[in-house]
Write a protein that holds these residues in place. Structure first.
Motif: not given
Length: 393
Positions: A179-180, A182-184, A186-187, A221, A225, A229
């Protein structure tokens, strides 16, 4: 530009680019409905990545070949040859796993240089050179393996295509590290879109309204995400997905922001004009074929690691899947048009269709019919779009 104008442009001027994404969403929704959402299950999504990663790797190189105005029919045979060489070294001769990887990449580079020489400096059309290569390298793969399968490789070689990063940051029933990551991503995507918008404004170019940009980032995003998940709830982050992501980012930058990339587009758009403007046509052609050989080597190693064995027939018909992915993703038959992200979406469309039809229990023959029709319609859409654009002008 107003929001209404942006929406209008999305479905008119940018139909070529937006149409493929709309079709992709529609295909996903169709197979989710037909399989009772089994196609969107965590395990199936993970398997989808593992099973079609090597086709996507081939498509990255193939779209550059097609943009330059060529075609490569030999990549499937190169996959088989690379697997054979690596298996002989690692399995038969007991050499370290990294020797097999290095040898596979060198074989791919040698094949690319061989074919690049004939295409660039001798002047033989790539279609003929790679058609000969398809036969030549398939025969060499059989000779290297003595026409028998050779395996297993064992770890850590197989981790290339079968390994996962899971548990690095823990999580209650899921892998937080996935998750981290993929979150990065997206950012980074949001930041790149903002920078691109600011650059266009600096040069007083038209941009989409800020609310449309925010909506685009939010939608992308959310999808990313959600996908993360699902992976996090299965086996975690596949190593091969990391390899694929690095290649996509690197080659997107090469094609869009490098001198080599601009020259490839110029060459495919108009060879004569490119030569007159100072493009070193022969060396660009050589580089395109060399790059395709290297990526075919990477795909061969990934496929061998996935199969845990080398087979004389490995990679059969892979070239057609890679070519189809590029054309479905918006590449033009005449060259000069195409993108790496578009080829990835085209490859994912082929993957989702194949996977969905398999989950539905469809036999192989009807699957081939559907794939053929989709490819034909994609090229027909390309021809129609060009005529429509010409009519508008």
């Amino acid at each position: 530009m107003s929001i209404v104008d942006s929406i209008k442009e999305l479905f008119t001027t940018n139909l070529r680019q937006s149409g493929i994404y709309i079709a992709f969403v529609a295909i996903i929704a169709f197979f989710a409905w037909r399989t009772d959402f089994l196609s969107l299950g965590p395990q199936n999504l993970t398997n989808l990545i593992l099973q079609y990663s090597y086709i996507l790797i081939l498509a990255i190189g193939m779209v550059i070949v097609i943009i330059a105005g060529h075609i490569d029919l030999s990549v499937g045979s190169v996959v088989g040859l690379v697997g054979g060489v690596s298996a002989v070294l690692v399995v038969r001769n007991g050499m370290p796993w990294w020797v097999g990887i290095l040898a596979g990449l060198l074989v791919g580079a040698a094949v690319g240089a061989w074919q690049g020489f004939w295409v660039a400096f001798v002047g033989i059309p790539a279609f003929i050179v790679t058609l000969a290569g398809m036969l030549l390298f398939r025969g060499l793969a059989g000779l290297v393996l003595n026409n028998i399968s050779l395996g297993p490789y064992g770890e850590p070689f197989t981790l290339i295509a079968q390994g996962f990063e899971n548990g690095f940051l823990g999580g209650h029933g899921y892998d937080a590290f996935t998750l981290v990551v993929f979150a990065l991503a997206v950012v980074a995507y949001a930041w790149s879109q903002w920078r691109a918008r600011q650059s266009r404004l600096a040069y007083q170019q038209s941009v989409q309204p800020l609310p449309m940009l925010v909506l685009q980032v939010v939608v992308v995003g959310a999808v990313v995400m959600w996908f993360a998940w699902r992976l996090a709830n299965d086996r975690g982050l596949p190593y091969v997905l990391v390899i694929l992501a690095v290649l996509i980012i690197a080659y997107t930058m090469v094609t869009q922001r490098s001198v080599f990339g601009r020259h490839v587009y110029a060459l495919g758009g108009n060879r004569t004009a490119a030569a007159l403007s100072g493009v070193k046509v022969k060396w660009i052609n050589f580089g395109v074929m060399l790059n395709m050989g290297v990526l075919a080597g990477v795909a061969g190693l990934v496929f061998s690691a996935r199969s845990n064995a080398a087979q004389p027939g490995a990679g059969n018909m892979f070239e057609l899947d890679a070519i189809a992915a590029c054309f479905i993703g918006g590449a033009a038959v005449t060259g000069g048009v195409g993108t790496v992200p578009g080829a990835m979406v085209g490859g994912l469309i082929m993957a989702v269709m194949s996977n969905g039809m398999q989950l539905m229990g469809m036999e192989t023959s009807p699957q081939q019919v559907v794939k053929g029709l989709v490819l034909l319609l994609a090229v027909a859409f390309d021809v129609w779009n060009k005529r429509r654009s010409g009519a508008v002008r």
